[in-house]
Design a protein around this motif. Structure first.
Motif, mmCIF file in Angstrom:
data_model
loop_
_atom_site.group_PDB
_atom_site.id
_atom_site.type_symbol
_atom_site.label_atom_id
_atom_site.label_comp_id
_atom_site.label_asym_id
_atom_site.label_seq_id
_atom_site.Cartn_x
_atom_site.Cartn_y
_atom_site.Cartn_z
ATOM 1 N N TYR A 45 -8.168 8.330 10.336
ATOM 2 C CA TYR A 45 -8.628 8.584 8.981
ATOM 3 C C TYR A 45 -10.147 8.575 8.851
ATOM 4 O O TYR A 45 -10.726 9.518 8.317
ATOM 5 C CB TYR A 45 -7.956 7.591 8.032
ATOM 6 N N LEU A 46 -10.803 7.546 9.348
ATOM 7 C CA LEU A 46 -12.262 7.566 9.336
ATOM 8 C C LEU A 46 -12.772 8.633 10.301
ATOM 9 O O LEU A 46 -13.730 9.354 9.996
ATOM 10 C CB LEU A 46 -12.818 6.191 9.712
ATOM 11 N N GLY A 47 -12.128 8.736 11.479
ATOM 12 C CA GLY A 47 -12.513 9.765 12.435
ATOM 13 C C GLY A 47 -12.341 11.157 11.857
ATOM 14 O O GLY A 47 -13.147 12.057 12.110
ATOM 15 N N GLY A 48 -11.290 11.347 11.063
ATOM 16 C CA GLY A 48 -11.058 12.639 10.424
ATOM 17 C C GLY A 48 -12.135 12.993 9.418
ATOM 18 O O GLY A 48 -12.331 14.171 9.082
ATOM 19 N N MET A 49 -12.860 11.988 8.925
ATOM 20 C CA MET A 49 -13.967 12.207 7.993
ATOM 21 C C MET A 49 -15.301 12.317 8.726
ATOM 22 O O MET A 49 -16.351 12.410 8.094
ATOM 23 C CB MET A 49 -14.022 11.042 6.990
ATOM 24 N N GLY A 50 -15.244 12.274 10.053
ATOM 25 C CA GLY A 50 -16.469 12.369 10.835
ATOM 26 C C GLY A 50 -17.160 11.042 11.053
ATOM 27 O O GLY A 50 -18.290 10.994 11.544
ATOM 28 N N ILE A 51 -16.482 9.946 10.688
ATOM 29 C CA ILE A 51 -17.054 8.601 10.872
ATOM 30 C C ILE A 51 -16.473 8.006 12.140
ATOM 31 O O ILE A 51 -15.268 7.758 12.220
ATOM 32 C CB ILE A 51 -16.736 7.692 9.662
ATOM 33 N N GLU A 52 -17.295 7.789 13.145
ATOM 34 C CA GLU A 52 -16.796 7.348 14.441
ATOM 35 C C GLU A 52 -17.651 6.229 15.016
ATOM 36 O O GLU A 52 -18.664 5.847 14.443
ATOM 37 C CB GLU A 52 -16.769 8.545 15.414
ATOM 38 N N GLY A 53 -17.197 5.726 16.178
ATOM 39 C CA GLY A 53 -17.979 4.748 16.923
ATOM 40 C C GLY A 53 -18.143 3.418 16.212
ATOM 41 O O GLY A 53 -17.275 2.967 15.454
ATOM 42 N N THR A 54 -19.284 2.791 16.441
ATOM 43 C CA THR A 54 -19.554 1.461 15.885
ATOM 44 C C THR A 54 -19.519 1.464 14.368
ATOM 45 O O THR A 54 -19.027 0.525 13.734
ATOM 46 C CB THR A 54 -20.925 0.962 16.374
ATOM 47 N N PHE A 55 -20.034 2.535 13.751
ATOM 48 C CA PHE A 55 -20.051 2.591 12.288
ATOM 49 C C PHE A 55 -18.632 2.569 11.731
ATOM 50 O O PHE A 55 -18.369 1.924 10.704
ATOM 51 C CB PHE A 55 -20.785 3.849 11.815
ATOM 52 N N ALA A 56 -17.700 3.261 12.387
ATOM 53 C CA ALA A 56 -16.308 3.259 11.938
ATOM 54 C C ALA A 56 -15.713 1.863 12.032
ATOM 55 O O ALA A 56 -14.953 1.425 11.160
ATOM 56 C CB ALA A 56 -15.487 4.249 12.768
ATOM 57 N N VAL A 58 -17.312 -1.013 11.861
ATOM 58 C CA VAL A 58 -17.894 -1.860 10.821
ATOM 59 C C VAL A 58 -17.331 -1.485 9.451
ATOM 60 O O VAL A 58 -16.919 -2.344 8.666
ATOM 61 C CB VAL A 58 -19.430 -1.741 10.822
ATOM 62 N N LEU A 59 -17.302 -0.183 9.174
ATOM 63 C CA LEU A 59 -16.838 0.279 7.864
ATOM 64 C C LEU A 59 -15.383 -0.080 7.621
ATOM 65 O O LEU A 59 -15.013 -0.492 6.509
ATOM 66 C CB LEU A 59 -17.030 1.795 7.755
ATOM 67 N N SER A 60 -14.531 0.052 8.629
ATOM 68 C CA SER A 60 -13.113 -0.265 8.456
ATOM 69 C C SER A 60 -12.919 -1.721 8.059
ATOM 70 O O SER A 60 -12.116 -2.039 7.164
ATOM 71 C CB SER A 60 -12.335 0.040 9.734
ATOM 72 N N ARG A 61 -13.648 -2.612 8.702
ATOM 73 C CA ARG A 61 -13.520 -4.042 8.398
ATOM 74 C C ARG A 61 -14.092 -4.373 7.031
ATOM 75 O O ARG A 61 -13.550 -5.225 6.307
ATOM 76 C CB ARG A 61 -14.188 -4.862 9.508
ATOM 77 N N LEU A 62 -15.177 -3.711 6.663
ATOM 78 C CA LEU A 62 -15.761 -3.943 5.340
ATOM 79 C C LEU A 62 -14.832 -3.443 4.241
ATOM 80 O O LEU A 62 -14.673 -4.103 3.202
ATOM 81 C CB LEU A 62 -17.118 -3.245 5.235
ATOM 82 N N LEU A 63 -14.190 -2.292 4.454
ATOM 83 C CA LEU A 63 -13.271 -1.762 3.442
ATOM 84 C C LEU A 63 -12.063 -2.671 3.253
ATOM 85 O O LEU A 63 -11.661 -2.965 2.122
ATOM 86 C CB LEU A 63 -12.812 -0.364 3.853
ATOM 87 N N ILE A 64 -11.492 -3.112 4.368
ATOM 88 C CA ILE A 64 -10.337 -4.006 4.277
ATOM 89 C C ILE A 64 -10.749 -5.337 3.657
ATOM 90 O O ILE A 64 -10.031 -5.899 2.820
ATOM 91 C CB ILE A 64 -9.711 -4.211 5.673
#
Length: 321
Positions: A45-56, A58-64
């Motif tokens: 899902y984040l990868g599908g939005m072009g968000i990958e690697g370390t930023f993905a 960090v962002l996944s944990r912040l969203l949850i």
């Protein structure tokens, strides 16, 4: 007095309902295990939005963490009118804009709002968000007399920071992406899977993609074992790529898997980060590929339209004889 009490009950019902939605959304992204769930969320899902690697990561944990935080704060009486409820409405609004863009572009697959636990299309998720926003507006307008509101910012800051920190402590980010990058670089030979099994492109092979605790994977593994017993010499050698869903090598889980299916086969256990790009980003468990000299002849995946079919596999194998 009676009306005011009724309003309090209604407001509490709204707060509990929306808080439960946020808890469900957060937990669903960690299903069926934190490592697997969050890895899937990052890749699909984040990868599908072009968000990958370390930023993905960090962002996944912040969203949850944010979803858990808002769920808790909705049940506490601090700055509900000016901070918590408006922030919740704002977050739902931002999510809805993104989902509407997906709807406009014709996307109808799982949007990932509830991870893989409860698949929802972008349109369904927009409707869910609109209902939640509508409910949250009521305590700020029609039922505002039933909303208790204390002006203390410290609990909000403390809970927010604590939950965010817990996300990174309880769900470590693991290694970097160099393993996945190495696999991509080494692809392009007779078989992209030679990096895992040197003989995968030699003769005919069955390459399986399993999660060791997946019931459907176990059933498919058992069916393959029964085929090998029923047709000795006909069914190809089996190679298995397991996803390390528990993050520690899954040795115990793999041992139980082989015990259940009644046989052991050559296998490799890959981290979630390495496994997702080669299979789970596009397909669902269980996966079975029939390869002949490295070329794919038939591929089964998931438990719906393209699920494993022993008769179809046998038919395809017999073509080579």
């Amino acid at each position: 007095m009676s009306t005011n009490n009724n309003h309090k009950y209604i407001v509490w019902g709204i707060r509990i309902f929306v808080a439960a939605l946020f808890v469900l959304s957060a937990v669903a992204k960690l299903w069926p295990s934190p490592t697997l769930g969050i890895g899937t969320f990052e890749a699909k899902y984040l990868g599908g939005m072009g968000i990958e690697g370390t930023f993905a990561k960090v962002l996944s944990r912040l969203l949850i963490g944010l979803e858990f935080t808002l769920a808790v704060l909705l049940l506490l009486p601090f700055y509900l009118k000016k901070v918590v409820i408006p922030a919740t409405i704002g977050l739902l609004g931002v999510f809805s804009i993104h989902l509407l863009i997906q709807v406009a572009s014709g996307e109808s697959g799982n949007c990932g709002c509830f991870g893989e636990l409860i698949p929802m299309s972008p349109l369904q998720s927009v409707i869910k968000n609109i209902i939640a926003i509508g409910l949250l507006i009521l305590p700020l307008t029609k039922f505002k007399d039933g909303l208790e509101d204390k002006k203390n910012l410290n609990p909000i800051l403390l809970i927010g920071l604590s939950v965010a920190l817990l996300m990174f402590v309880l769900i470590p980010q693991g290694g970097n992406s160099t393993e996945t990058e190495t696999v991509e670089i080494e692809k392009g030979g007779e078989s992209e899977f030679e990096v895992y099994f040197e003989d995968i492109a030699q003769g005919n092979k069955l390459l399986c993609f399993f999660s060791p605790t997946c019931e459907h994977c176990m059933a498919t593994g058992k069916a393959l074992t029964e085929l090998k017993k029923k047709y000795p010499g006909l069914i190809p050698e089996i190679r298995i790529l397991f996803m390390d869903e528990v993050g520690n090598g899954s040795e115990e889980e793999v041992a139980k898997f082989f015990e259940f299916i009644g046989a052991e086969y050559t296998y490799k256990v890959l981290s979630v980060e390495e496994f997702i790009p080669i299979f789970f980003a596009e397909y669902n468990f269980p996966g079975v590929k029939y390869l002949y000299n490295g070329e794919e002849r038939i591929f089964f995946e998931g438990i719906e339209d393209n699920e494993f079919d022993a008769d179809k596999l046998l038919e395809e194998i017999k073509r080579e004889y």
